[in-house]
Design a protein around this motif. Structure first.
Motif, mmCIF file in Angstrom:
data_model
loop_
_atom_site.group_PDB
_atom_site.id
_atom_site.type_symbol
_atom_site.label_atom_id
_atom_site.label_comp_id
_atom_site.label_asym_id
_atom_site.label_seq_id
_atom_site.Cartn_x
_atom_site.Cartn_y
_atom_site.Cartn_z
ATOM 1 N N GLU A 120 -12.090 7.263 -1.408
ATOM 2 C CA GLU A 120 -11.639 5.867 -1.321
ATOM 3 C C GLU A 120 -11.830 5.145 -2.651
ATOM 4 O O GLU A 120 -10.942 4.407 -3.102
ATOM 5 C CB GLU A 120 -12.400 5.122 -0.222
ATOM 6 N N PRO A 170 -3.191 7.449 -2.957
ATOM 7 C CA PRO A 170 -3.772 7.649 -1.629
ATOM 8 C C PRO A 170 -5.124 8.375 -1.708
ATOM 9 O O PRO A 170 -5.306 9.266 -2.545
ATOM 10 C CB PRO A 170 -2.742 8.522 -0.909
ATOM 11 N N ASN A 228 -12.618 6.242 7.392
ATOM 12 C CA ASN A 228 -11.288 5.655 7.627
ATOM 13 C C ASN A 228 -11.380 4.395 8.478
ATOM 14 O O ASN A 228 -10.670 3.418 8.222
ATOM 15 C CB ASN A 228 -10.356 6.656 8.299
ATOM 16 N N LEU A 229 -12.224 4.410 9.482
ATOM 17 C CA LEU A 229 -12.374 3.231 10.336
ATOM 18 C C LEU A 229 -12.958 2.048 9.570
ATOM 19 O O LEU A 229 -12.556 0.911 9.774
ATOM 20 C CB LEU A 229 -13.265 3.554 11.539
ATOM 21 N N CYS A 273 -13.052 1.691 6.044
ATOM 22 C CA CYS A 273 -12.282 1.325 4.851
ATOM 23 C C CYS A 273 -10.817 1.013 5.131
ATOM 24 O O CYS A 273 -10.181 0.291 4.358
ATOM 25 C CB CYS A 273 -12.355 2.448 3.817
ATOM 26 N N GLY A 274 -10.275 1.558 6.203
ATOM 27 C CA GLY A 274 -8.857 1.385 6.502
ATOM 28 C C GLY A 274 -8.372 -0.053 6.486
ATOM 29 O O GLY A 274 -7.366 -0.361 5.843
ATOM 30 N N PRO A 275 -9.067 -0.953 7.173
ATOM 31 C CA PRO A 275 -8.589 -2.349 7.179
ATOM 32 C C PRO A 275 -8.621 -3.029 5.804
ATOM 33 O O PRO A 275 -7.886 -3.976 5.570
ATOM 34 C CB PRO A 275 -9.568 -3.053 8.123
ATOM 35 N N ARG A 315 -8.071 -1.386 2.909
ATOM 36 C CA ARG A 315 -7.240 -0.641 1.969
ATOM 37 C C ARG A 315 -5.933 -1.373 1.743
ATOM 38 O O ARG A 315 -5.246 -1.755 2.671
ATOM 39 C CB ARG A 315 -6.968 0.754 2.522
ATOM 40 N N ASP A 365 -2.136 -1.459 -0.363
ATOM 41 C CA ASP A 365 -1.101 -0.498 -0.689
ATOM 42 C C ASP A 365 -1.405 0.112 -2.056
ATOM 43 O O ASP A 365 -1.118 -0.479 -3.087
ATOM 44 C CB ASP A 365 0.275 -1.173 -0.696
#
Length: 145
Positions: free
Chosen positions: A66, A75, A130-131, A133-135, A137, A139
């Motif tokens: 990340e 990505p 992912n849970l 950091c996802g929110p 992240r 583009d």
């Protein structure tokens, strides 16, 4: 231990090359593998659990992916996959299949469970990061022109 970390670095570099990672990112993808294995070894000397050691190392590799994705605007998978290469349970999978072929049921169950536990720990580590950091992240994928 130094040799193990160096081999983790080289193994991760090899996967980055196979995945055609851009030249300016190769060093950082390989560095992720070395860091992941250092983290695993650090945990292995302190925690007597395959699951916990692999979970912590997988979380470290995913966080590294990340961070590098943010730096390089790419990505996270570009850095995460090569960083996870040292954690792949190749040895325990080999012994699981060998025990199956030699009909050694006790070893098959022991090594099979070890393989499943390691794979599960790696996947849980990825999901946790992912849970979290996802929110946050943005583009980060380079625009195609």
């Amino acid at each position: 231990m130094v040799i193990q970390v160096m081999m983790a670095f080289v193994g991760s570099l090899g996967f980055a090359v196979i995945f055609r990672t851009k030249r300016e990112r190769l060093l950082f993808t390989a560095l992720g593998g070395g860091i992941t294995w250092c983290l695993y070894l650090f945990c292995a000397f302190r925690i007597p659990s395959y699951f916990a050691c692999n979970l912590i190392a997988a979380i470290g590799a995913a966080v590294y992916g990340e961070l590098m994705a943010h730096v390089f605007k790419t990505p996270p998978v570009v850095f995460r996959v090569p960083a996870m290469v040292p954690l792949i349970p190749g040895g325990s999978l080999y012994y699981t299949l060998s025990a199956a072929l030699t009909k050694n049921q006790n070893l098959f169950i022991e090594k099979g469970m070890e393989t499943i536990i390691i794979a599960f720990a790696i996947s849980v580590g990825i999901v946790i990061v992912n849970l979290v950091c996802g929110p946050f992240r943005r583009d980060m994928i380079e625009p195609h022109e």
